[in-house]
Design a protein around this motif. Structure first.
Motif, short mmCIF file in Angstrom:
data_model
loop_
_atom_site.label_atom_id
_atom_site.label_comp_id
_atom_site.label_asym_id
_atom_site.label_seq_id
_atom_site.Cartn_x
_atom_site.Cartn_y
_atom_site.Cartn_z
N LYS A 36 0.84 -1.19 0.00
CA LYS A 36 0.00 0.00 0.00
C LYS A 36 0.88 1.24 0.00
CE LYS A 36 -4.29 1.67 1.19
NZ LYS A 36 -4.57 2.50 0.05
N GLY A 37 0.52 2.17 -0.86
CA GLY A 37 1.23 3.44 -0.93
C GLY A 37 0.31 4.52 -1.44
N HIS A 38 0.91 5.67 -1.78
CA HIS A 38 0.13 6.83 -2.23
C HIS A 38 -0.74 6.48 -3.43
CE1 HIS A 38 -0.93 10.97 -2.70
NE2 HIS A 38 -0.45 11.01 -3.94
N THR A 39 -0.18 5.76 -4.41
CA THR A 39 -0.96 5.37 -5.59
C THR A 39 -0.96 3.85 -5.79
OG1 THR A 39 0.98 5.67 -6.99
CG2 THR A 39 -0.51 7.54 -6.79
N THR A 40 -0.48 3.10 -4.81
CA THR A 40 -0.36 1.65 -4.91
C THR A 40 -1.34 0.98 -3.97
OG1 THR A 40 2.01 1.94 -5.29
CG2 THR A 40 1.27 -0.28 -4.78
N ASP A 41 -2.02 -0.06 -4.45
CA ASP A 41 -2.88 -0.87 -3.61
C ASP A 41 -2.93 -2.26 -4.24
OD1 ASP A 41 -4.61 -1.82 -1.73
OD2 ASP A 41 -6.29 -0.51 -2.27
N ASP A 77 6.56 2.41 -0.52
CA ASP A 77 5.29 1.75 -0.25
C ASP A 77 5.45 0.81 0.94
OD1 ASP A 77 4.21 3.02 -2.46
OD2 ASP A 77 4.14 1.22 -3.71
#
Length: 83
Positions: A36-41, A77
């Motif tokens: 999970k990150g700013h634009t990662t899922d 992430d």
């Protein structure tokens, strides 16, 4: 399902699609992870992982591992183990 933070993405390689992950917990082949990150899922099951280009089945805190991922991830992430 509860998630436990076990590390962070330190690097990403496009060919092959591999994430470099620095662990703060333990991880085994077959574990389900959530990146999970700013634009990662991204949720996936770890099919294989390597330390220094050698296949391993288990890694511990402090290890830097490479894991094949199904999509792009970014440095920073967070990596969670889904329990």
């Amino acid at each position: 399902m509860p998630e436990v933070e076990i590390g962070h993405v330190s690097d990403f390689f496009a060919r092959p699609v591999v994430a470099g992950i620095t662990l703060t917990g333990t991880l085994k082949v077959g574990d389900k992870i959530h990146i999970k990150g700013h634009t990662t899922d991204l949720e996936m099951t770890v099919d294989s992982m390597q330390i220094n280009n050698l296949n391993v089945t288990e890694a511990k805190s402090g290890d830097a591992i490479g894991v094949k991922v199904t999509d792009r991830v970014r440095a920073g992430d967070k990596v969670y183990k889904v329990t």
